[in-house]
Design an enzyme around this catalytic site. Structure first.
Site, short mmCIF file in Angstrom:
data_model
loop_
_atom_site.label_atom_id
_atom_site.label_comp_id
_atom_site.label_asym_id
_atom_site.label_seq_id
_atom_site.Cartn_x
_atom_site.Cartn_y
_atom_site.Cartn_z
N PRO A 41 9.96 5.79 7.76
CA PRO A 41 9.99 5.77 6.30
C PRO A 41 8.67 5.30 5.71
O PRO A 41 8.00 4.41 6.26
CB PRO A 41 11.12 4.78 5.98
CG PRO A 41 11.22 3.92 7.18
CD PRO A 41 10.80 4.74 8.36
N HIS A 42 8.26 5.91 4.61
CA HIS A 42 7.09 5.45 3.86
C HIS A 42 7.18 6.02 2.45
O HIS A 42 8.05 6.85 2.15
CB HIS A 42 5.77 5.84 4.53
CG HIS A 42 5.66 7.29 4.89
ND1 HIS A 42 5.36 8.26 3.97
CD2 HIS A 42 5.81 7.93 6.08
CE1 HIS A 42 5.31 9.44 4.58
NE2 HIS A 42 5.60 9.28 5.86
N ALA A 43 6.30 5.57 1.57
CA ALA A 43 6.29 6.03 0.18
C ALA A 43 4.85 6.22 -0.26
O ALA A 43 3.91 5.91 0.48
CB ALA A 43 7.01 5.01 -0.71
#
Length: 693
Positions: free
Chosen positions: A609-611
């Site tokens: 996960p990352h943004a």
């Protein structure tokens, strides 16, 4: 004139500046050999009354325009058919062509007579040809009825033929071996086939770039001869795919009518029409704006590739639509090449792997999921072309257009989507030139506006018929090549750039007063400094390693998570506590996972996960968490997730080195054993550091 002298002449033709050392390096010759061949060349040039070539070891020699014109003339008059001697690679191609067109009853004497060589030479050549074909699943058999003949998958037999012809036209820079074969075995002449093909090209508006058209004509002549062979039966062609969507395309109509020129409709096999159609599609450029039957299916694959690359690299696309269309343009032809096992010739494959190694690793990993679609692993050549497209994402330099600047154009002749990265490289390198969009060689001639300089991947200035400097460039350039090209450009345009220091002279001065521990590294850095190169390679090594963006505080073991969202939030909490991200960044990671669905699970049991950086990333970092009980994330192929790697990236490139290392680690079973058995985060950190050594 021997081929070594021809090779030297071609190098001189393609360079305005040359040194003895560089000529030795490019021709793989000794100093004595170079001196001997230059003497021979100067003997030829004397009769032309042009400046001769006087080489110096570490000083540039300028090859004058009139000297280049004389060299062109010498090369054009190089060989006559009666005095032409085949190289070993040409002999192997000639032998394969004899087998390919199914002559029937070919004996060893046929090879000896056609090639005009001894029996021992033919036997030695067979010793090289047979193992090469065996690797492709093709046998060379021999019996009393048929003599020598090919046995194996028809699609593989054709793949070898196409690959060999493409390589010959590219490397030998001559079609002479093909022309001699066509004449000896009374096949259709090139110019005759060209007239037929061009007429249908115009009717169906098929777009061929120049080099691809030449390849297509030659290959069609030989494949047509094989199609008409009495010894070829339908069962041998069962491995050629049947793609219904293709039957409505203009390429299919073109192929069908092309074959009808040479045979009755009832004799034409649908698989041959399908094969030629796929071949045309495989050398075309995809256009998303064109509403074709395959657009939805190929768009879906392209979107998946982009999402996979995005998650593996931690990159967010600034202009999603533009990059999608760029990847689509390349992948549509690649799709048909892969499906029909058509070869792609990529002379810069190894160079791309070296210059853009981090991006290449990530693209290669991203493409592993798509090999099953085509029944085999995707070739390095295809992956390296995709790498070139993705690498353009990391070039952040803006282009400023000043129409008073001198005008430059990039002329491409091979039709492969390599012009995007070349355009980026050259616009970064020559900010004082105004670059027109890349175009084919044929389009350059039609330009109304004045052009001051042309860059091309295939030196063909006489074909351009434009009296401006033509600079040959590689689609992917090393720092040394950029330095040499920069100097050559400014010589051609008459600028004062020649006052720029020369690398060898600078290193010579430094040696007088200091000890140099690595001359090659110093040379590389000076090259970059003096040309102010903003290339991606120099940035690749600057990013932190994986061990430098994680630490024991960012690792959580045996996390108890009730669902995928809880797994992300608990894993990412260490990043918040260590002041790497804000709480809002964690919310953004969860929202991104909701939007992207299963793509967050990048491989078996691993979520990443990352943004976006602007969502609250404060520093480059990766948090690592192992889950006590695996959790379903919604990815049927890779669930359940046991390991969560939370990435915080502050831009689109500085974390790439670490991500490349992570991609490699995720292919290492020992890494997962360490994650499963670790009782202390330090064990994981130590393994990563050991792996990086």
């Amino acid at each position: 004139m021997d081929k070594e002298i021809v090779s030297i002449l071609q190098i001189l033709l393609n360079n305005t500046l040359i040194t003895a050392d560089r000529l030795q390096e490019e021709s793989n010759s000794s100093k004595r050999q170079i001196n001997y061949r230059i003497d021979k060349i100067n003997d030829m040039l004397k009769s032309k009354n042009v400046p001769l070539i006087y080489l110096k070891t570490d000083k540039d020699t300028v090859v004058r325009k009139e000297t280049k014109n004389a060299i062109k003339e010498i090369l054009e008059n190089n060989y006559s058919k009666n005095t032409y001697y085949f190289s070993k690679s040409e002999r192997l191609l000639y032998m394969y062509l004899m087998l390919f067109i199914n002559l029937g009853d070919i004996s060893i004497n046929h090879f000896i007579d056609s090639l005009k060589v001894s029996r021992s030479t033919v036997n030695l050549d067979f010793k090289d040809l047979i193992p090469y074909l065996s690797e492709k699943g093709i046998e060379v058999k021999n019996n009393r009825i048929n003599g020598y003949y090919l046995n194996g998958s028809e699609i593989e037999i054709r793949r070898v033929l196409i690959k060999k012809i493409i390589e010959t036209l590219a490397n030998e820079n001559s079609s002479r071996v093909l022309d001699i074969f066509i004449e000896e075995y009374k096949l259709e002449q090139f110019e005759e086939a060209k007239k037929v093909i061009l007429k249908l090209v115009e009717k169906y508006q098929i777009t061929f770039v120049e080099d691809r058209l030449t390849e297509f004509i030659y290959i069609f002549i030989f494949i047509k001869a094989r199609m008409h062979s009495d010894d070829l039966n339908n069962s041998e062609c069962e491995d050629i795919p049947n793609v219904k969507a293709m039957s409505s395309m203009k390429e299919y109509m073109f192929s069908k009518e092309l074959l009808e020129v040479y045979d009755n409709k009832e004799n034409i096999k649908s698989y041959n029409v399908m094969y030629i159609s796929a071949w045309i599609l495989g050398i075309s450029v995809g256009n998303y704006e064109e509403d074709t039957e395959d657009r939805a299916a190929i768009s879906e694959i392209v979107n998946k590739i982009m999402k996979k690359f995005g998650y593996l690299s931690g990159v967010y696309y600034v202009s999603q639509e533009k990059i999608f269309k760029q990847i689509y343009a390349h992948f549509r032809p690649a799709y048909y090449r892969l499906l029909f096992k058509l070869p792609v010739y990529n002379p810069i494959c190894e160079k791309v792997k070296e210059e853009y190694r981090l991006v290449y690793k990530i693209v290669s990993n991203a493409m592993k999921d798509f090999g099953d679609l085509f029944g085999e692993e995707i070739q390095d050549e295809e992956i390296s072309y995709l790498t070139m497209h993705f690498a353009t994402i990391f070039s952040n330099k803006k282009n400023f257009y000043d129409f008073k600047k001198r005008v430059a154009v990039i002329a491409c002749s091979n039709g492969v989507g390599s012009s995007a990265i070349l355009y980026k490289e050259l616009t970064n390198l020559f900010s004082d030139l105004h670059f027109l969009p890349p175009m084919e060689l044929s389009e350059v001639k039609k330009l109304n506006k004045d052009i001051d300089i042309i860059f091309t991947t295939n030196y063909n200035s006489e074909g351009l018929e434009i009296d401006v400097p033509v600079i040959k460039v590689s689609p992917v350039m090393t720092a040394k090549e950029k330095y040499n090209i920069t100097r050559e450009v400014y010589i051609q345009l008459g600028d004062i750039f020649l006052r720029q220091p020369k690398i060898d002279e600078v290193i010579g001065i430094i040696k007088k007063y200091a000890k140099i521990t690595s001359e090659s590294m110093l040379s590389s850095e000076l090259l970059a400094y003096f040309t102010q190169i903003e290339n991606f390679k120099s940035n690749e090594g600057d990013g932190p390693m994986l061990s430098e963006i994680t630490n024991e505080r960012l690792i959580k073991l045996k996390v108890k998570a009730k669902d995928w969202e809880d797994a992300i939030r608990q894993s990412a909490s260490a990043l918040v506590e260590d002041n790497k991200v804000t709480k809002e960044y964690v919310d953004a990671m969860v929202n991104t996972a909701k939007e992207s669905g299963p793509y967050i699970v990048i491989t078996k049991h691993v979520a990443l996960p990352h943004a976006r950086p602007e969502a609250g990333a404060k520093d480059i970092s990766i948090g690592i968490a192992t889950l006590e009980n695996p959790v379903e994330f919604g990815n049927d192929e890779n669930d359940p997730v046991k390991y969560v790697f939370c990435l915080s990236a502050i831009d689109n490139s500085s974390h790439l080195r670490a991500m490349s290392e992570l991609v490699e680690l995720l292919e290492n079973e020992e890494f997962f054993r360490v994650l499963d058995n670790a009782k202390d985060p330090k064990e994981i950190i130590n393994f990563i550091k050991k792996y990086e050594v």
